[in-house]
Scaffold this motif. Structure first.
Motif, PDB file in Angstrom:
ATOM      1  N   THR A  39       0.848  -1.184   0.000  1.00  0.00           N
ATOM      2  CA  THR A  39       0.000   0.000   0.000  1.00  0.00           C
ATOM      3  C   THR A  39       0.885   1.235   0.000  1.00  0.00           C
ATOM      4  O   THR A  39       1.870   1.301   0.738  1.00  0.00           O
ATOM      5  N   ARG A  87      -5.608  -2.086   3.877  1.00  0.00           N
ATOM      6  CA  ARG A  87      -5.039  -2.535   5.165  1.00  0.00           C
ATOM      7  C   ARG A  87      -4.249  -3.831   4.990  1.00  0.00           C
ATOM      8  O   ARG A  87      -3.191  -4.002   5.592  1.00  0.00           O
ATOM      9  N   HIS A  88      -4.777  -4.728   4.183  1.00  0.00           N
ATOM     10  CA  HIS A  88      -4.124  -6.028   3.949  1.00  0.00           C
ATOM     11  C   HIS A  88      -2.721  -5.842   3.357  1.00  0.00           C
ATOM     12  O   HIS A  88      -1.770  -6.467   3.809  1.00  0.00           O
ATOM     13  N   PHE A  89      -2.589  -4.969   2.376  1.00  0.00           N
ATOM     14  CA  PHE A  89      -1.294  -4.759   1.737  1.00  0.00           C
ATOM     15  C   PHE A  89      -0.381  -3.841   2.552  1.00  0.00           C
ATOM     16  O   PHE A  89       0.816  -3.770   2.287  1.00  0.00           O
ATOM     17  N   THR A  91      -0.275  -3.975   6.110  1.00  0.00           N
ATOM     18  CA  THR A  91       0.132  -4.584   7.375  1.00  0.00           C
ATOM     19  C   THR A  91       0.510  -6.054   7.272  1.00  0.00           C
ATOM     20  O   THR A  91       1.199  -6.563   8.137  1.00  0.00           O
ATOM     21  N   GLY A  92       0.063  -6.728   6.248  1.00  0.00           N
ATOM     22  CA  GLY A  92       0.360  -8.150   6.129  1.00  0.00           C
ATOM     23  C   GLY A  92       1.825  -8.407   5.837  1.00  0.00           C
ATOM     24  O   GLY A  92       2.543  -7.558   5.317  1.00  0.00           O
ATOM     25  N   LYS A  93       2.282  -9.588   6.205  1.00  0.00           N
ATOM     26  CA  LYS A  93       3.655  -9.969   5.875  1.00  0.00           C
ATOM     27  C   LYS A  93       3.771 -10.067   4.362  1.00  0.00           C
ATOM     28  O   LYS A  93       2.859 -10.567   3.694  1.00  0.00           O
ATOM     29  N   GLN A  96       2.590 -13.065   2.522  1.00  0.00           N
ATOM     30  CA  GLN A  96       1.177 -13.426   2.667  1.00  0.00           C
ATOM     31  C   GLN A  96       0.219 -12.391   2.069  1.00  0.00           C
ATOM     32  O   GLN A  96      -0.985 -12.567   2.121  1.00  0.00           O
ATOM     33  N   ARG A  97       0.729 -11.322   1.506  1.00  0.00           N
ATOM     34  CA  ARG A  97      -0.137 -10.248   1.015  1.00  0.00           C
ATOM     35  C   ARG A  97      -1.053 -10.668  -0.132  1.00  0.00           C
ATOM     36  O   ARG A  97      -2.104 -10.089  -0.332  1.00  0.00           O
ATOM     37  N   ALA A  99      -2.342 -13.757  -0.449  1.00  0.00           N
ATOM     38  CA  ALA A  99      -3.202 -14.865  -0.045  1.00  0.00           C
ATOM     39  C   ALA A  99      -4.662 -14.433  -0.145  1.00  0.00           C
ATOM     40  O   ALA A  99      -5.065 -13.425   0.422  1.00  0.00           O
TER      41      ALA A  99
END
Length: 166
Positions: A39, A87-89, A91-93, A96-97, A99
């Motif tokens: 992000t 948010r996913h992109f 905060t995610g590792k 795993q972004r 997934a």
């Protein structure tokens, strides 16, 4: 030579936060072909002729090596309904972004999000400029598109959830 700043980093960040900005996700492929993405809120137009845009990436970002070396990337201007994706992109590792995220290919073959964004730009990785603690990336737009979806807006450290008119 410039005088030292009269403020600390937290004050500077809060002051910058008063500027409302769109939210983007940038996707590309690493040298091994695996997708990379993150992000980004630092996105801007540079030129209409040639069509150029810029965004910046922290020098400490785990995706920095892949983004420096990739030939092309896609910048997705997220729509107001894509907060979860932002948010996913963010905060995610990194591994795993992607997934559970449906992917597609832009006209030039670059990996992109299949979910309809407000706009997207497929760019050739034209120039890179280190400045401060970030790397400024300039992309030459080869393909682009947009929808009628209202954009996601970030302001003062959070998403602007004001209802949008299509």
């Amino acid at each position: 030579m410039s005088a030292p700043p009269s403020f600390d980093a937290a004050h500077f960040r809060a002051t910058l936060g008063r500027f409302a900005t769109g939210v983007t996700v940038v996707t590309a492929e690493a040298a091994d072909g695996s997708p990379v993405g993150l992000t980004v809120s630092s996105f801007n137009s540079v030129s209409l002729n040639p069509p150029l845009v810029l965004w910046s990436l922290s020098q400490s970002a785990s995706s920095l090596p892949a983004m420096q070396q990739c030939e092309r990337y896609v910048i997705h201007v997220l729509s107001a309904r894509q907060i979860a994706l932002a948010r996913h992109f963010a905060t995610g590792k990194p591994a795993q972004r992607f997934a559970g995220v449906e992917l597609a290919r832009a006209p030039g073959g670059t990996v992109m999000l299949a979910d309809e964004s407000a706009a997207w730009f497929e760019c050739r990785n034209r120039s890179r400029y280190p400045e401060g603690d970030h790397l400024i990336m300039v992309g030459e737009v080869e393909h682009c598109g947009h929808s009628k979806a209202p954009p996601l807006v970030f302001h003062a450290g959070g998403f602007d959830l004001t209802p949008k008119q299509p």
